[in-house]
Design a protein around this motif. Sequence first.
Motif, PDB file in Angstrom:
ATOM      1  N   PRO A 647       0.909  -1.225  -0.172  1.00 22.96           N
ATOM      2  CA  PRO A 647      -0.295  -0.306  -0.030  1.00 22.96           C
ATOM      3  C   PRO A 647       1.131   1.687  -0.021  1.00 22.96           C
ATOM      4  CG  PRO A 647       0.127  -1.120   2.504  1.00 22.96           C
ATOM      5  CD  PRO A 647       0.921  -1.345   1.614  1.00 22.96           C
ATOM      6  N   HIS A 648       2.294   0.816   0.259  1.00 21.71           N
ATOM      7  CA  HIS A 648       3.526   2.098  -0.049  1.00 21.71           C
ATOM      8  C   HIS A 648       3.713   2.455  -1.474  1.00 21.71           C
ATOM      9  CE1 HIS A 648       3.259   0.667   3.981  1.00 21.71           C
ATOM     10  NE2 HIS A 648       3.673   1.915   4.346  1.00 21.71           N
ATOM     11  N   ALA A 649       3.612   3.408  -1.774  1.00 23.65           N
ATOM     12  CA  ALA A 649       4.386   3.700  -2.812  1.00 23.65           C
ATOM     13  C   ALA A 649       5.686   3.307  -2.873  1.00 23.65           C
ATOM     14  CB  ALA A 649       3.659   5.440  -3.894  1.00 23.65           C
ATOM     15  N   PRO A 650       6.757   3.400  -3.716  1.00 23.64           N
ATOM     16  CA  PRO A 650       8.111   3.574  -3.937  1.00 23.64           C
ATOM     17  C   PRO A 650       8.453   4.509  -3.594  1.00 23.64           C
ATOM     18  CG  PRO A 650       7.351   2.995  -6.583  1.00 23.64           C
ATOM     19  CD  PRO A 650       5.844   3.285  -5.351  1.00 23.64           C
ATOM     20  N   GLY A 651       9.578   4.029  -3.295  1.00 27.55           N
ATOM     21  CA  GLY A 651      10.166   5.788  -1.515  1.00 27.55           C
ATOM     22  C   GLY A 651      10.388   6.779  -2.956  1.00 27.55           C
ATOM     23  N   GLN A 652      10.778   6.783  -4.299  1.00 28.33           N
ATOM     24  CA  GLN A 652      11.124   8.505  -5.463  1.00 28.33           C
ATOM     25  C   GLN A 652      10.037   8.709  -5.510  1.00 28.33           C
ATOM     26  OE1 GLN A 652      11.670   5.180  -6.006  1.00 28.33           O
ATOM     27  NE2 GLN A 652      11.064   4.768  -8.619  1.00 28.33           N
ATOM     28  N   PHE A 653       8.719   8.081  -5.412  1.00 21.13           N
ATOM     29  CA  PHE A 653       7.938   8.887  -5.214  1.00 21.13           C
ATOM     30  C   PHE A 653       6.776   9.352  -4.572  1.00 21.13           C
ATOM     31  CE2 PHE A 653       7.430   5.553  -8.902  1.00 21.13           C
ATOM     32  CZ  PHE A 653       8.106   6.326  -9.767  1.00 21.13           C
ATOM     33  N   ARG A 654       7.318   8.816  -3.622  1.00 17.94           N
ATOM     34  CA  ARG A 654       6.608   9.112  -1.961  1.00 17.94           C
ATOM     35  C   ARG A 654       7.904  10.194  -1.453  1.00 17.94           C
ATOM     36  NH1 ARG A 654       5.665   4.667   2.730  1.00 17.94           N
ATOM     37  NH2 ARG A 654       5.366   6.272   3.545  1.00 17.94           N
ATOM     38  N   ALA A 655       8.796  10.646  -1.855  1.00 21.06           N
ATOM     39  CA  ALA A 655       9.399  12.130  -1.726  1.00 21.06           C
ATOM     40  C   ALA A 655       8.719  13.531  -2.918  1.00 21.06           C
ATOM     41  CB  ALA A 655      11.469  11.850  -2.308  1.00 21.06           C
ATOM     42  N   ASN A 656       9.230  12.519  -3.958  1.00 23.02           N
ATOM     43  CA  ASN A 656       9.194  13.872  -5.356  1.00 23.02           C
ATOM     44  C   ASN A 656       7.292  14.458  -5.030  1.00 23.02           C
ATOM     45  OD1 ASN A 656      11.769  14.058  -5.874  1.00 23.02           O
ATOM     46  ND2 ASN A 656      11.287  12.873  -8.000  1.00 23.02           N
ATOM     47  N   GLY A 657       6.639  13.015  -5.001  1.00 28.18           N
ATOM     48  CA  GLY A 657       5.330  13.355  -5.595  1.00 28.18           C
ATOM     49  C   GLY A 657       4.714  13.869  -4.803  1.00 28.18           C
ATOM     50  N   THR A 658       4.910  13.447  -3.423  1.00 29.63           N
ATOM     51  CA  THR A 658       5.035  14.389  -1.667  1.00 29.63           C
ATOM     52  C   THR A 658       5.389  16.242  -1.852  1.00 29.63           C
ATOM     53  OG1 THR A 658       4.513  12.843  -0.445  1.00 29.63           O
ATOM     54  CG2 THR A 658       5.167  14.555   0.940  1.00 29.63           C
ATOM     55  N   LEU A 659       6.744  15.991  -1.978  1.00 26.86           N
ATOM     56  CA  LEU A 659       7.324  17.724  -2.062  1.00 26.86           C
ATOM     57  C   LEU A 659       6.416  18.607  -2.894  1.00 26.86           C
ATOM     58  CD1 LEU A 659      10.671  16.850  -2.035  1.00 26.86           C
ATOM     59  CD2 LEU A 659       9.195  17.825  -0.747  1.00 26.86           C
TER      60      LEU A 659
END
Length: 688
Positions: A647-659
């Motif tokens: 249920p978690h997005a991959p790390g790069q999108f947890r960073a960029n997508g959130t920002l």
Amino acid sequence: MKPTLISALILGALATIGQASAATPAKADVAKAAKAGSASGIDVQYVDRAVRVQDDFFVHMNGKWLKDTAIPADKSSWGSFQKLDDDTQPQLRAIIEKSASGTPAAGTDAQRIGDFYASFMDEKKVDALGLAPLSGELAGIAALKDKAAIPALLAHLGQLGVGVPYDFGIHQDAKDSTKYVADIGQGGLGLPDRDYYLKGDDAKLADALAKYRVHVEKMLALAGDKNAAANAKKIVDFETEIAKLQWTKVENRDPVKTYNKVELAKMAELAPGYDWAGYLAAAGISQKAGYVIVSQPSYLKGFAALSAATPLDTWQAYLQFHTIGAYANYLAKPFVDERFAFYGTVLSGVTEMRPRWKRAVTTVEASLGESLGKLYVEEHFPAERKARMEVLVKNLLAAYKSSIDKLDWMSPATKKEAQAKLAKFTPKIGYPNRWKDYSALVVTRDDLVGNVMRSRTLESKRELNKLGKPIDREEWGMTPQTVNAYYNPEMNEIVFPASILQPPFFDAGADDAVNYGAIGAVIGHEISHGFDDQGAQYDGDGNLRDWWTAADHKNFDVKTKMLVKQYSGYSPLPGYPVNGELTLGENIADNSGLAIAYKAYKISLNGKKAPVIDGLTGDQRFFMGFGQVWRMKMREAQQIVQVKTDPHAPGQFRANGTLMNQPGFYDAFKVKPGDKMYLAPKERVIIW
């Protein structure tokens, strides 16, 4: 017995920040900041100067690390979480070996820890035993005369941790949080998700299924099955039929649809033709409660029919294989190697098995987690770290309270309910106030499989014993040495184990900015789970209750649909996009958590201007602290597993997508139209 589900954090810039403005640190300042031990707490040595922060914050912040760091041969992924967990292993090993080296009194925590570890490390003894430790269980399956005994056998095997077609967990009743209840749900697949069986047009999934069948055959052959090939086909065909009946992971995210209260006497009506009374009695449920919660009613109905249509010999082969698989890691080397060859290498891309001592530590943790955790806390968790964390949590809750009041999309009536829920949040930090009692567990140095079986049985009985008892609000769902955090909607609690309170999540030597961006965002993430698309359906007492107005539901849905669309547009591998619906709750928590952490950081400044440290403004350090937490890389096979199941997005999108949804990020780094990290204000999703 399946575990209770909770919302966990993870089941993973500098240099030329741009040509924007005077607020951007100069190159000379950046070079200065690259010195080790920077007071900023930012790992600027990993910055990739060739990538602008405004175009790809994740790669800018972590580019050199991504280029220069190889995933360890015994890992499927590597990043901040995994490294911190790996760093914790030698600490746990030292604690365990200290217990194993002495002669502690029988029945003490030290004796159990030491002997459990010693039983795993005695590889010669384990190899000499071969399959003998499972002979009793396998003989019992082979002795079945008819299918009438299967329900009771499934109850027994479930308590031993064997994957069976359905199982139960004990937790609070979602509509009456003052009571414990048994929740029955689907299971029984040897592959990570139903898609591996049903998506034949996906070459990679089809290849995994074919190799899984070979793996099943090899495991059966190791166990002496002379019809291993034929039985492997029967098992895979049976699991494929199970997969066809199962609900998707997106469907299983709906707490209302998965709440189906059924009186014990009416289970036969729900899924006729199956001995539910026999199962419930064998599981120990019938004497403890008058009803159960069925997560997927159509699945159980279909399973009852499938069970009736499945020959006894197929059932026997299936149960023998899954019993062997559940204990393969504790058997002789050929079983360990074959299980690793499939689950480690084929499914996860790992080329090297973890050292035996690490696997032994993991086994002790799984069986005596809080006994080990108590010793870990005594040696590795300073009291001042907990005290500082308590202040951070208090500030984040205050920021959330203020944020709710200022929402422009929520009505006063719903805001009042949201505030009431927030006021009832229970934070737990570091370690439990009361430790689990393992005194009933018998552990010996010469019986590894027996130790694991007795441990699993003890935990099953511990869970069952909750039925009819008051809710234990002191209980923890993670050990202190776990590098993670979670929110439990039924308890309305946020929990932060001791191990995550270390760099890069929490740096006692860094200024507040990086800590608010890192651990502050983690705190905000867990608080936000109480108000994500799932958590927001529970009230402050942990009950599944609609406390929203119709208009507020509509406004919330508009925002969540935008987030689903946004994340569904990301893809870590060609042909494997992020499932925006599956990851919605975590994406809400990431975005809202960072927004709240930013507000809390501003509050912490008390109206003062943040200092510039190593050429970085406070806001820049805040967002960098967040970005470096999600530093990670993952093997392709494991990335497919994650996209399909996590249920978690991959790390790069947890960073960029959130920002990309944070107004403060745009201001801190002067992100403007034309930059790849730019989203127009109307496209940014701001919820809490």
